[in-house]
Design a protein around this motif. Structure first.
Motif, PDB file in Angstrom:
ATOM      1  N   PHE A  11       0.849  -1.188   0.000  1.00 29.93           N
ATOM      2  CA  PHE A  11       0.000   0.000   0.000  1.00 29.93           C
ATOM      3  C   PHE A  11       0.888   1.243   0.000  1.00 29.93           C
ATOM      4  CE2 PHE A  11      -2.286  -3.307   2.422  1.00 29.93           C
ATOM      5  CZ  PHE A  11      -3.263  -3.565   1.484  1.00 29.93           C
ATOM      6  N   ASP A  12       0.332   2.349  -0.432  1.00 29.06           N
ATOM      7  CA  ASP A  12       1.136   3.565  -0.564  1.00 29.06           C
ATOM      8  C   ASP A  12       0.980   4.530   0.608  1.00 29.06           C
ATOM      9  OD1 ASP A  12      -1.405   4.484  -1.063  1.00 29.06           O
ATOM     10  OD2 ASP A  12      -0.985   5.186  -3.083  1.00 29.06           O
ATOM     11  N   ASN A  13       0.495   4.052   1.748  1.00 26.55           N
ATOM     12  CA  ASN A  13       0.368   4.848   2.981  1.00 26.55           C
ATOM     13  C   ASN A  13      -0.540   6.061   2.839  1.00 26.55           C
ATOM     14  OD1 ASN A  13       2.090   3.157   4.475  1.00 26.55           O
ATOM     15  ND2 ASN A  13       3.883   4.178   3.620  1.00 26.55           N
ATOM     16  N   ASN A  14      -1.521   6.007   1.939  1.00 26.42           N
ATOM     17  CA  ASN A  14      -2.456   7.126   1.849  1.00 26.42           C
ATOM     18  C   ASN A  14      -3.497   7.016   2.961  1.00 26.42           C
ATOM     19  OD1 ASN A  14      -4.648   5.463   1.013  1.00 26.42           O
ATOM     20  ND2 ASN A  14      -4.035   5.643  -1.117  1.00 26.42           N
ATOM     21  N   SER A  15      -4.220   8.081   3.214  1.00 27.51           N
ATOM     22  CA  SER A  15      -5.175   8.100   4.332  1.00 27.51           C
ATOM     23  C   SER A  15      -6.380   7.194   4.101  1.00 27.51           C
ATOM     24  CB  SER A  15      -5.659   9.527   4.585  1.00 27.51           C
ATOM     25  OG  SER A  15      -6.341  10.022   3.438  1.00 27.51           O
ATOM     26  N   GLY A  16      -6.631   6.790   2.859  1.00 25.36           N
ATOM     27  CA  GLY A  16      -7.768   5.923   2.555  1.00 25.36           C
ATOM     28  C   GLY A  16      -7.518   4.456   2.857  1.00 25.36           C
ATOM     29  N   GLY A  17      -6.260   4.066   3.103  1.00 24.98           N
ATOM     30  CA  GLY A  17      -5.938   2.672   3.395  1.00 24.98           C
ATOM     31  C   GLY A  17      -5.713   1.870   2.136  1.00 24.98           C
ATOM     32  N   GLY A  18      -5.883   0.561   2.259  1.00 30.67           N
ATOM     33  CA  GLY A  18      -5.688  -0.334   1.124  1.00 30.67           C
ATOM     34  C   GLY A  18      -6.601  -1.532   1.253  1.00 30.67           C
ATOM     35  N   GLN A  19      -6.745  -2.280   0.192  1.00 31.01           N
ATOM     36  CA  GLN A  19      -7.597  -3.458   0.220  1.00 31.01           C
ATOM     37  C   GLN A  19      -7.044  -4.509  -0.723  1.00 31.01           C
ATOM     38  OE1 GLN A  19     -10.929  -2.020  -3.052  1.00 31.01           O
ATOM     39  NE2 GLN A  19     -11.610  -2.468  -1.037  1.00 31.01           N
ATOM     40  N   PHE A  20      -7.395  -5.750  -0.435  1.00 29.11           N
ATOM     41  CA  PHE A  20      -7.103  -6.873  -1.324  1.00 29.11           C
ATOM     42  C   PHE A  20      -8.429  -7.302  -1.916  1.00 29.11           C
ATOM     43  CE2 PHE A  20      -3.632  -7.305   1.747  1.00 29.11           C
ATOM     44  CZ  PHE A  20      -2.552  -7.386   0.883  1.00 29.11           C
ATOM     45  N   GLY A  21      -8.552  -7.292  -3.223  1.00 30.92           N
ATOM     46  CA  GLY A  21      -9.789  -7.690  -3.891  1.00 30.92           C
ATOM     47  C   GLY A  21     -10.833  -6.588  -3.834  1.00 30.92           C
ATOM     48  N   ARG A  22     -11.408  -6.282  -4.969  1.00 23.28           N
ATOM     49  CA  ARG A  22     -12.455  -5.245  -5.018  1.00 23.28           C
ATOM     50  C   ARG A  22     -13.832  -5.826  -4.788  1.00 23.28           C
ATOM     51  NH1 ARG A  22     -11.297  -0.172  -8.091  1.00 23.28           N
ATOM     52  NH2 ARG A  22     -13.548  -0.086  -8.053  1.00 23.28           N
ATOM     53  N   THR A  23     -14.029  -7.091  -5.181  1.00 26.18           N
ATOM     54  CA  THR A  23     -15.336  -7.732  -5.019  1.00 26.18           C
ATOM     55  C   THR A  23     -15.138  -9.085  -4.339  1.00 26.18           C
ATOM     56  OG1 THR A  23     -15.271  -8.945  -7.111  1.00 26.18           O
ATOM     57  CG2 THR A  23     -16.122  -6.684  -7.191  1.00 26.18           C
ATOM     58  N   THR A  24     -16.238  -9.689  -3.899  1.00 25.24           N
ATOM     59  CA  THR A  24     -16.154 -10.989  -3.235  1.00 25.24           C
ATOM     60  C   THR A  24     -15.722 -12.095  -4.185  1.00 25.24           C
ATOM     61  OG1 THR A  24     -18.510 -11.398  -3.608  1.00 25.24           O
ATOM     62  CG2 THR A  24     -17.899 -10.378  -1.520  1.00 25.24           C
ATOM     63  N   SER A  25     -15.820 -11.856  -5.487  1.00 28.59           N
ATOM     64  CA  SER A  25     -15.411 -12.890  -6.439  1.00 28.59           C
ATOM     65  C   SER A  25     -13.943 -12.751  -6.868  1.00 28.59           C
ATOM     66  CB  SER A  25     -16.319 -12.873  -7.668  1.00 28.59           C
ATOM     67  OG  SER A  25     -16.226 -11.622  -8.316  1.00 28.59           O
ATOM     68  N   THR A  34      -3.152 -21.375  -3.421  1.00 28.32           N
ATOM     69  CA  THR A  34      -3.941 -21.129  -4.623  1.00 28.32           C
ATOM     70  C   THR A  34      -4.966 -20.031  -4.358  1.00 28.32           C
ATOM     71  OG1 THR A  34      -3.712 -23.445  -5.249  1.00 28.32           O
ATOM     72  CG2 THR A  34      -5.501 -22.205  -6.294  1.00 28.32           C
ATOM     73  N   PRO A  35      -5.036 -18.995  -5.195  1.00 29.64           N
ATOM     74  CA  PRO A  35      -5.997 -17.907  -4.985  1.00 29.64           C
ATOM     75  C   PRO A  35      -7.440 -18.405  -5.003  1.00 29.64           C
ATOM     76  CG  PRO A  35      -4.327 -17.259  -6.557  1.00 29.64           C
ATOM     77  CD  PRO A  35      -4.142 -18.731  -6.320  1.00 29.64           C
ATOM     78  N   LEU A  36      -8.234 -17.878  -4.075  1.00 29.62           N
ATOM     79  CA  LEU A  36      -9.650 -18.223  -3.941  1.00 29.62           C
ATOM     80  C   LEU A  36     -10.488 -16.963  -3.844  1.00 29.62           C
ATOM     81  CD1 LEU A  36      -9.305 -20.856  -1.070  1.00 29.62           C
ATOM     82  CD2 LEU A  36      -9.635 -21.356  -3.487  1.00 29.62           C
ATOM     83  N   ALA A  37     -11.770 -17.071  -4.228  1.00 29.59           N
ATOM     84  CA  ALA A  37     -12.717 -15.984  -4.002  1.00 29.59           C
ATOM     85  C   ALA A  37     -13.042 -15.937  -2.504  1.00 29.59           C
ATOM     86  CB  ALA A  37     -13.985 -16.210  -4.817  1.00 29.59           C
ATOM     87  N   GLN A  38     -13.672 -14.868  -2.060  1.00 25.67           N
ATOM     88  CA  GLN A  38     -13.980 -14.713  -0.643  1.00 25.67           C
ATOM     89  C   GLN A  38     -14.839 -15.876  -0.141  1.00 25.67           C
ATOM     90  OE1 GLN A  38     -16.624 -11.485   0.436  1.00 25.67           O
ATOM     91  NE2 GLN A  38     -15.561 -11.231   2.382  1.00 25.67           N
ATOM     92  N   PRO A  39     -14.371 -16.575   0.909  1.00 25.58           N
ATOM     93  CA  PRO A  39     -15.160 -17.673   1.447  1.00 25.58           C
ATOM     94  C   PRO A  39     -16.372 -17.167   2.234  1.00 25.58           C
ATOM     95  CG  PRO A  39     -12.967 -17.580   2.493  1.00 25.58           C
ATOM     96  CD  PRO A  39     -13.081 -16.443   1.553  1.00 25.58           C
ATOM     97  N   THR A  40     -17.360 -18.016   2.354  1.00 25.00           N
ATOM     98  CA  THR A  40     -18.538 -17.704   3.163  1.00 25.00           C
ATOM     99  C   THR A  40     -18.753 -18.819   4.169  1.00 25.00           C
ATOM    100  OG1 THR A  40     -20.021 -18.808   1.620  1.00 25.00           O
ATOM    101  CG2 THR A  40     -19.677 -16.454   1.291  1.00 25.00           C
ATOM    102  N   ILE A  41     -19.474 -18.509   5.216  1.00 24.44           N
ATOM    103  CA  ILE A  41     -19.849 -19.523   6.200  1.00 24.44           C
ATOM    104  C   ILE A  41     -21.341 -19.759   6.028  1.00 24.44           C
ATOM    105  CG2 ILE A  41     -20.065 -20.078   8.644  1.00 24.44           C
ATOM    106  CD1 ILE A  41     -17.628 -18.371   9.146  1.00 24.44           C
ATOM    107  N   SER A  42     -21.694 -20.972   5.620  1.00 25.11           N
ATOM    108  CA  SER A  42     -23.099 -21.264   5.356  1.00 25.11           C
ATOM    109  C   SER A  42     -23.874 -21.588   6.620  1.00 25.11           C
ATOM    110  CB  SER A  42     -23.225 -22.417   4.361  1.00 25.11           C
ATOM    111  OG  SER A  42     -22.576 -23.561   4.868  1.00 25.11           O
ATOM    112  N   SER A  43     -23.203 -22.104   7.640  1.00 24.91           N
ATOM    113  CA  SER A  43     -23.910 -22.435   8.888  1.00 24.91           C
ATOM    114  C   SER A  43     -23.579 -21.378   9.934  1.00 24.91           C
ATOM    115  CB  SER A  43     -23.503 -23.821   9.388  1.00 24.91           C
ATOM    116  OG  SER A  43     -22.109 -23.843   9.617  1.00 24.91           O
ATOM    117  N   ALA A  44     -24.309 -20.262   9.851  1.00 26.58           N
ATOM    118  CA  ALA A  44     -24.032 -19.139  10.750  1.00 26.58           C
ATOM    119  C   ALA A  44     -24.522 -19.430  12.158  1.00 26.58           C
ATOM    120  CB  ALA A  44     -24.710 -17.887  10.223  1.00 26.58           C
ATOM    121  N   VAL A  45     -23.764 -18.988  13.123  1.00 22.40           N
ATOM    122  CA  VAL A  45     -24.159 -19.098  14.517  1.00 22.40           C
ATOM    123  C   VAL A  45     -25.140 -17.981  14.800  1.00 22.40           C
ATOM    124  CG1 VAL A  45     -23.334 -18.972  16.888  1.00 22.40           C
ATOM    125  CG2 VAL A  45     -21.956 -20.097  15.151  1.00 22.40           C
ATOM    126  N   SER A  46     -26.199 -18.294  15.510  1.00 19.62           N
ATOM    127  CA  SER A  46     -27.201 -17.296  15.846  1.00 19.62           C
ATOM    128  C   SER A  46     -26.586 -16.224  16.734  1.00 19.62           C
ATOM    129  CB  SER A  46     -28.380 -17.953  16.567  1.00 19.62           C
ATOM    130  OG  SER A  46     -29.249 -16.959  17.058  1.00 19.62           O
TER     131      SER A  46
END
Length: 86
Positions: A11-25, A34-46
């Motif tokens: 990252f370039d140390n700007n005030s906006g920060g940085g991110q990896f990946g623009r979308t969940t895909s 191996t690169p993967l899309a954003q994982p999800t948890i299908s069995s969410a805890v209440s």
């Protein structure tokens, strides 16, 4: 802060920060995995249930314990798949 020359700034140390990946895909990986899309948890805890102190280990039912175990196991698996833990 001066970085050793063998490191590359991600990252370039700007005030906006940085991110990896623009979308969940968008696929990312760490430590040579191996690169993967954003994982999800299908069995969410209440998040609405309250933990009872009457049951074993503070849970009112075995189902609550099973949900938490499943969620933690899934998160551990996904962290391994992304290469964040060995």
């Amino acid at each position: 802060m001066t970085q050793p020359t063998e490191y590359t700034q991600v990252f370039d140390n700007n005030s906006g920060g940085g991110q990896f990946g623009r979308t969940t895909s968008d696929k990312i990986a760490f430590y040579g995995s191996t690169p993967l899309a954003q994982p999800t948890i299908s069995s969410a805890v209440s998040t609405t249930s309250t933990i009872s102190t009457a049951g074993a280990w503070g849970f009112s039912t075995q189902a609550e314990i099973n949900q938490i175990v499943a969620a933690v196991s899934t998160m551990a698996y996904q962290l391994k798949q992304l290469g964040l833990v060995a």
